[in-house]
Enzyme design. Structure first.
Site, PDB file in Angstrom:
ATOM      1  N   ASP A  61       0.862  -1.191   0.000  1.00 50.44           N
ATOM      2  CA  ASP A  61       0.000   0.000   0.000  1.00 50.44           C
ATOM      3  C   ASP A  61       0.895   1.237   0.000  1.00 50.44           C
ATOM      4  O   ASP A  61       2.106   1.141   0.126  1.00 50.44           O
ATOM      5  CB  ASP A  61      -0.966  -0.019   1.178  1.00 50.44           C
ATOM      6  N   SER A  62       0.299   2.393  -0.150  1.00 47.48           N
ATOM      7  CA  SER A  62       1.094   3.612  -0.347  1.00 47.48           C
ATOM      8  C   SER A  62       1.584   4.237   0.948  1.00 47.48           C
ATOM      9  O   SER A  62       2.439   5.113   0.940  1.00 47.48           O
ATOM     10  CB  SER A  62       0.265   4.646  -1.100  1.00 47.48           C
ATOM     11  N   GLY A  63       1.009   3.824   2.077  1.00 47.85           N
ATOM     12  CA  GLY A  63       1.305   4.483   3.349  1.00 47.85           C
ATOM     13  C   GLY A  63       0.322   5.575   3.691  1.00 47.85           C
ATOM     14  O   GLY A  63       0.315   6.080   4.808  1.00 47.85           O
ATOM     15  N   GLY A  64      -0.531   5.931   2.744  1.00 47.92           N
ATOM     16  CA  GLY A  64      -1.471   7.021   2.979  1.00 47.92           C
ATOM     17  C   GLY A  64      -2.424   6.769   4.124  1.00 47.92           C
ATOM     18  O   GLY A  64      -2.665   7.653   4.953  1.00 47.92           O
ATOM     19  N   PHE A  65      -2.972   5.559   4.202  1.00 55.79           N
ATOM     20  CA  PHE A  65      -3.929   5.262   5.265  1.00 55.79           C
ATOM     21  C   PHE A  65      -3.278   5.417   6.634  1.00 55.79           C
ATOM     22  O   PHE A  65      -3.885   5.977   7.561  1.00 55.79           O
ATOM     23  CB  PHE A  65      -4.482   3.842   5.107  1.00 55.79           C
ATOM     24  N   ASP A  75      -2.714   8.543  -1.862  1.00 56.78           N
ATOM     25  CA  ASP A  75      -3.984   9.264  -1.909  1.00 56.78           C
ATOM     26  C   ASP A  75      -4.268   9.904  -0.565  1.00 56.78           C
ATOM     27  O   ASP A  75      -3.633   9.577   0.439  1.00 56.78           O
ATOM     28  CB  ASP A  75      -5.128   8.311  -2.272  1.00 56.78           C
ATOM     29  N   GLN A  77     -11.534   7.478  -4.644  1.00 58.02           N
ATOM     30  CA  GLN A  77     -12.108   7.989  -3.410  1.00 58.02           C
ATOM     31  C   GLN A  77     -13.447   8.659  -3.722  1.00 58.02           C
ATOM     32  O   GLN A  77     -13.948   8.554  -4.822  1.00 58.02           O
ATOM     33  CB  GLN A  77     -11.132   8.960  -2.733  1.00 58.02           C
ATOM     34  N   GLY A  86     -11.349   4.255   0.977  1.00 57.50           N
ATOM     35  CA  GLY A  86     -12.275   5.025   1.795  1.00 57.50           C
ATOM     36  C   GLY A  86     -13.487   4.260   2.254  1.00 57.50           C
ATOM     37  O   GLY A  86     -14.479   4.857   2.682  1.00 57.50           O
ATOM     38  N   ASP A 115      -8.028  -7.275   1.021  1.00 49.26           N
ATOM     39  CA  ASP A 115      -7.024  -7.496   2.064  1.00 49.26           C
ATOM     40  C   ASP A 115      -7.555  -6.982   3.382  1.00 49.26           C
ATOM     41  O   ASP A 115      -8.423  -6.097   3.409  1.00 49.26           O
ATOM     42  CB  ASP A 115      -5.716  -6.757   1.750  1.00 49.26           C
ATOM     43  N   CYS A 158     -13.727 -28.165   8.969  1.00 53.70           N
ATOM     44  CA  CYS A 158     -12.488 -27.619   8.406  1.00 53.70           C
ATOM     45  C   CYS A 158     -11.418 -28.714   8.341  1.00 53.70           C
ATOM     46  O   CYS A 158     -11.274 -29.505   9.280  1.00 53.70           O
ATOM     47  CB  CYS A 158     -12.002 -26.456   9.267  1.00 53.70           C
ATOM     48  N   CYS A 217      -8.074 -27.970   7.837  1.00 48.91           N
ATOM     49  CA  CYS A 217      -6.743 -27.385   7.989  1.00 48.91           C
ATOM     50  C   CYS A 217      -5.923 -28.164   9.004  1.00 48.91           C
ATOM     51  O   CYS A 217      -6.446 -28.966   9.791  1.00 48.91           O
ATOM     52  CB  CYS A 217      -6.843 -25.907   8.381  1.00 48.91           C
ATOM     53  N   CYS A 239      -7.167 -27.850  12.672  1.00 50.97           N
ATOM     54  CA  CYS A 239      -8.393 -28.590  13.012  1.00 50.97           C
ATOM     55  C   CYS A 239      -8.183 -30.100  12.980  1.00 50.97           C
ATOM     56  O   CYS A 239      -8.906 -30.848  13.647  1.00 50.97           O
ATOM     57  CB  CYS A 239      -9.523 -28.169  12.083  1.00 50.97           C
ATOM     58  N   HIS A 267      -5.515 -20.990  11.316  1.00 55.52           N
ATOM     59  CA  HIS A 267      -6.882 -21.418  11.007  1.00 55.52           C
ATOM     60  C   HIS A 267      -7.692 -20.310  10.339  1.00 55.52           C
ATOM     61  O   HIS A 267      -8.383 -20.550   9.336  1.00 55.52           O
ATOM     62  CB  HIS A 267      -7.603 -21.878  12.275  1.00 55.52           C
TER      63      HIS A 267
END
Length: 379
Positions: free
Chosen positions: A94-98, A148, A191, A218, A268, A306, A308, A311, A337
């Site tokens: 990600d850009s780091g903006g958040f 952004d 946005q 956003g 994500d 499940c 996995c 489990c 899990h």
């Protein structure tokens, strides 16, 4: 050379959802897909080998945090993020903006960029679109995000209009500052808050710049789920059919399915690993808080449906004991899990699209997960 290429495979006749593949310099991943978050060049408690074991095709890392620690120059010297963390599959940064807008209470937005304080040390910092590109070029991720402005929710129309216009100008500067377009794809971020005309304007501005992919930003910032779904419904039609669409910061099972139905390809979120460290697990029948006392003598797996590794081999009673004692192994088991659960869910979603029955799958899943019940507990 095009670093990122989207291949559309089919559209679900029942729901309109897309099945596809995204081709990157470090391999191809199927969409729709959930991307585990490795903020500091690691998905918390998980090894790269375990991530491959559970079917992770791509992971996300964080520009802001890696800029602060260990520093993008160190990652570059190590041969880039893939070599640094021993991950040979695709990576998105990600850009780091958040983080700039969410972690620092004291910040000043200017046309050139943002002045703010390091959330760890209090040191004064400045990040611009060009700076975000320099850091991500050094990290060497397959997919980079434009820098952004992340506006607060809710925000007035007047504020959001200025924010969208600034984000569009910053997007142009990001393209100009991007020095590795041959082996790193740069996505623009749409946005506009909950305002339909501003979402359309933002999308049109960014599509005119011809990014290889587009994110919807956003959202998942405190708005009700119905607002998020409505925004997606009037935003994704303005995005190109032949490029990937990414909904940032979304990871609850219902939101993954609802977002896919509304045309999203990539998701994500830190949710599955964050709640895992609190002893909360995702299961086929809904939310399970394994640290609760009622599981002290429960010798069943976390989820009897499940398959996995967790489990198959460990009980609720044992995992509860570990979590209550703050044993790292307990958090490893719950994280493993939860990530497996979401990756498996998206595999099932892709199969439902192939069979043109995603709406049926949603109904079946929501019923089994308990989301159709009044006052259902979600994440």
């Amino acid at each position: 050379m095009v670093a990122i290429r989207y291949e559309h495979i089919k559209t679900c006749r029942q729901s309109g959802a897309r099945l596809g593949k995204v081709h990157t310099p470090h391999g191809t991943f199927e969409t729709p897909i959930f991307m585990p978050v490795g903020t500091l060049a690691t998905v918390k408690t998980m090894s790269p080998e375990e991530l491959k074991e559970i079917g992770s095709q791509i992971i996300l890392s964080n520009t802001y945090h890696l800029w602060l620690r260990p520093g993008h120059d160190i990652v570059k010297e190590a041969g880039g993020l893939h070599k640094f963390m021993n991950w040979d599959r695709p990576i998105l940064t990600d850009s780091g903006g958040f983080q700039v807008f969410s972690l620092s209470a004291l910040r000043k937005i200017e046309e050139e960029g943002v002045h703010f304080r390091n959330h760890l040390s209090g040191e004064k910092l400045f990040l611009s679109p060009e700076g975000a590109m320099e850091i991500q070029n050094a990290l060497g991720s397959d997919i980079m995000m434009a820098f952004d402005e992340c506006p607060p929710y809710p925000a007035t129309y007047e504020y959001m209009l200025k924010s969208v216009e600034r984000t569009s100008r910053w997007a142009e500067r990001c393209l100009e500052g991007h020095k590795r377009p041959e082996d790193q794809g740069l996505f623009g971020i749409v946005q506009g808050g909950e305002y339909e005309d501003l979402r359309k304007k933002s999308a049109e501005d960014l599509v005119s710049l011809d990014f290889p992919g587009y994110a919807v930003g956003g959202l998942s910032v405190g708005e009700p789920k119905d607002v998020m779904n409505r925004v997606l419904e009037f935003t994704t039609p303005h995005l190109p059919h032949d490029k990937p669409r990414y909904l940032m910061g979304v990871g609850s099972p219902d939101a993954l399915i609802d977002g896919t139905i509304r045309g999203i390809d990539m998701f994500d979120c830190v949710l599955p690993t964050r709640i895992a460290r609190n002893g909360t697990c995702m299961t086929s029948s809904g939310r399970l808080v394994v640290r609760n006392a009622k599981y002290a003598k429960d010798y069943r797996p976390l989820d009897e449906k499940c398959d996995c590794h967790v489990c198959k081999n460990y009980t609720r009673a044992y995992i509860r004991h570990l979590v209550k004692c703050d044993e790292t192994f307990g958090f490893r088991l719950t994280s493993y899990h939860n990530l497996y659960f979401l990756l498996k869910l998206m595999e099932q979603v892709r199969e439902a699209i192939r069979q043109d029955r995603l709406l049926d799958f949603k109904e079946e899943f929501f019923e089994m997960y308990g989301l159709n019940k009044p006052n259902a507990k979600n994440f």
